[in-house]
Design an enzyme around this catalytic site. Sequence first.
Site, PDB file in Angstrom:
ATOM      1  N   TYR A 159       0.843  -1.205   0.000  1.00  0.00           N
ATOM      2  CA  TYR A 159       0.000   0.000   0.000  1.00  0.00           C
ATOM      3  C   TYR A 159       0.883   1.263   0.000  1.00  0.00           C
ATOM      4  CZ  TYR A 159      -3.844   3.048   1.633  1.00  0.00           C
ATOM      5  OH  TYR A 159      -4.791   4.040   1.770  1.00  0.00           O
ATOM      6  N   LYS A 163       1.054   4.129  -2.867  1.00  0.00           N
ATOM      7  CA  LYS A 163       0.690   5.520  -2.557  1.00  0.00           C
ATOM      8  C   LYS A 163       1.867   6.460  -2.790  1.00  0.00           C
ATOM      9  CE  LYS A 163      -3.645   4.897  -1.468  1.00  0.00           C
ATOM     10  NZ  LYS A 163      -4.687   5.383  -2.386  1.00  0.00           N
TER      11      LYS A 163
HETATM   12  P1  NAP Z   1     -13.546   2.232   1.189  1.00  0.00           P
HETATM   13  O1  NAP Z   1     -14.507   2.791   2.162  1.00  0.00           O
HETATM   14  O2  NAP Z   1     -13.056   0.835   1.340  1.00  0.00           O
HETATM   15  O3  NAP Z   1     -14.157   2.424  -0.283  1.00  0.00           O
HETATM   16  C1  NAP Z   1     -13.440   1.963  -1.400  1.00  0.00           C
HETATM   17  C2  NAP Z   1     -14.132   2.383  -2.667  1.00  0.00           C
HETATM   18  O4  NAP Z   1     -13.321   1.923  -3.778  1.00  0.00           O
HETATM   19  C3  NAP Z   1     -15.506   1.737  -2.830  1.00  0.00           C
HETATM   20  O5  NAP Z   1     -16.370   2.670  -3.452  1.00  0.00           O
HETATM   21  C4  NAP Z   1     -15.233   0.564  -3.769  1.00  0.00           C
HETATM   22  O6  NAP Z   1     -16.334   0.203  -4.581  1.00  0.00           O
HETATM   23  C5  NAP Z   1     -14.149   1.157  -4.648  1.00  0.00           C
HETATM   24  N1  NAP Z   1     -13.376   0.136  -5.335  1.00  0.00           N
HETATM   25  C6  NAP Z   1     -12.724  -0.930  -4.799  1.00  0.00           C
HETATM   26  N2  NAP Z   1     -12.143  -1.645  -5.770  1.00  0.00           N
HETATM   27  C7  NAP Z   1     -12.449  -1.033  -6.950  1.00  0.00           C
HETATM   28  C8  NAP Z   1     -12.141  -1.297  -8.304  1.00  0.00           C
HETATM   29  N3  NAP Z   1     -11.393  -2.347  -8.653  1.00  0.00           N
HETATM   30  N4  NAP Z   1     -12.625  -0.441  -9.257  1.00  0.00           N
HETATM   31  C9  NAP Z   1     -13.388   0.615  -8.906  1.00  0.00           C
HETATM   32  N5  NAP Z   1     -13.703   0.915  -7.643  1.00  0.00           N
HETATM   33  C10 NAP Z   1     -13.236   0.093  -6.674  1.00  0.00           C
HETATM   34  O7  NAP Z   1     -12.203   3.121   1.134  1.00  0.00           O
HETATM   35  P2  NAP Z   1     -11.931   4.632   1.625  1.00  0.00           P
HETATM   36  O8  NAP Z   1     -11.442   4.580   3.005  1.00  0.00           O
HETATM   37  O9  NAP Z   1     -13.075   5.503   1.267  1.00  0.00           O
HETATM   38  O10 NAP Z   1     -10.657   4.975   0.700  1.00  0.00           O
HETATM   39  C11 NAP Z   1     -10.771   5.752  -0.491  1.00  0.00           C
HETATM   40  C12 NAP Z   1      -9.360   6.142  -0.936  1.00  0.00           C
HETATM   41  O11 NAP Z   1      -8.716   6.867   0.110  1.00  0.00           O
HETATM   42  C13 NAP Z   1      -8.457   4.939  -1.232  1.00  0.00           C
HETATM   43  O12 NAP Z   1      -7.612   5.239  -2.314  1.00  0.00           O
HETATM   44  C14 NAP Z   1      -7.642   4.816   0.043  1.00  0.00           C
HETATM   45  O13 NAP Z   1      -6.412   4.174  -0.186  1.00  0.00           O
HETATM   46  C15 NAP Z   1      -7.468   6.274   0.407  1.00  0.00           C
HETATM   47  N6  NAP Z   1      -7.153   6.493   1.818  1.00  0.00           N
HETATM   48  C16 NAP Z   1      -8.022   6.125   2.802  1.00  0.00           C
HETATM   49  C17 NAP Z   1      -7.679   6.361   4.130  1.00  0.00           C
HETATM   50  C18 NAP Z   1      -8.580   6.003   5.270  1.00  0.00           C
HETATM   51  O14 NAP Z   1      -8.153   6.166   6.415  1.00  0.00           O
HETATM   52  N7  NAP Z   1      -9.782   5.528   5.044  1.00  0.00           N
HETATM   53  C19 NAP Z   1      -6.446   6.949   4.429  1.00  0.00           C
HETATM   54  C20 NAP Z   1      -5.590   7.310   3.407  1.00  0.00           C
HETATM   55  C21 NAP Z   1      -5.953   7.078   2.097  1.00  0.00           C
HETATM   56  P3  NAP Z   1     -17.364  -1.000  -4.166  1.00  0.00           P
HETATM   57  O15 NAP Z   1     -18.221  -0.420  -3.048  1.00  0.00           O
HETATM   58  O16 NAP Z   1     -18.152  -1.249  -5.375  1.00  0.00           O
HETATM   59  O17 NAP Z   1     -16.526  -2.130  -3.698  1.00  0.00           O
END
Ligand code: NAP
Length: 250
Positions: A159, A163
């Site tokens: 990851y 990133k």
């Molecule tokens: P999340 O709640 O797990 O949501 C992930 C989203 O990505 C869902 O809408 C999912 O769609 C979609 N997705 C997964 N695989 C996919 C694919 N192959 N093609 C298209 N869409 C796909 O994640 P989140 O926490 O909102 O994270 C969003 C972004 O922020 C990510 O890039 C993550 O790395 C980054 N981020 C998050 C955090 C954190 O603390 N949460 C911190 C730093 C960075 P489905 O619902 O259809 O599966």
Amino acid sequence: MTTANPLSDQTAVVTGASRGIGKAIAIALGKAGIEVVINYANSPEKAQEVVEEILDSGGKAYSMQGNVGDEKSVETIFKKVLERSGRIDILINNAGITRDGLLMRMKTEDWQSLIDLNLTGVFLCTRAVARQMLKQKSGRIINITSVVGLMGNAGQSNYAAAKAGVIGLTKSTAKEFASRGITVNAVAPGFIDTDMTKGLKAEEILSAIPLGHFGKPEHIAGAVYYLATDQSASYITGQVLQVDGGMVMG
Ligand code: NAP
């Protein structure tokens, strides 16, 4: 007399917008009058709920299934969006997954599937919109990276590598597209309360956050909204905006 909203002529694609951070970004853009394409992989009902929320607020939105880590699927997504909307002004590369594990025990499959989506997916979607944005001589691309890409994290080498790669990709594409009126920036969230962070040990993480609490998806959405729409942000490119409660400074 009402003043026309210049944002209502714009179309944004948000990858992974059915849940979490992507959902909050889509709603922020949609409520401002921008037409939003809600991309998702496996959650059609959740994607539809996001569409309905934007439509109910008087905005424009539709959903688009597709795997952002797959070249053919990405080509299809953007072909369909251009057929339906005719333009793409904003791309938010948000979709992402985790496949955590210590490096010594990490399966090649868990390395590769994560890189395919979290890094190659950003490349594929950026390339897919580039021609259209170059034609339009304008565009804003915002890539969601992570503080983990800046500081590393034991158990997340795949990851963190993806990133960190997104940050290099952001800076390189910002340089390639700058003369054509296209900005490319990254937003680096810290720990945000979503499905992705469910089950993490909160006490350990909280001690590393100077502001003392997890962020909300809306905190990230606000930063993305600024970079995507604000006039002053038209002079910001190649930057990484950290929204992390002070976790990483300097
Ligand atoms: P999340 O709640 O797990 O949501 C992930 C989203 O990505 C869902 O809408 C999912 O769609 C979609 N997705 C997964 N695989 C996919 C694919 N192959 N093609 C298209 N869409 C796909 O994640 P989140 O926490 O909102 O994270 C969003 C972004 O922020 C990510 O890039 C993550 O790395 C980054 N981020 C998050 C955090 C954190 O603390 N949460 C911190 C730093 C960075 P489905 O619902 O259809 O599966």
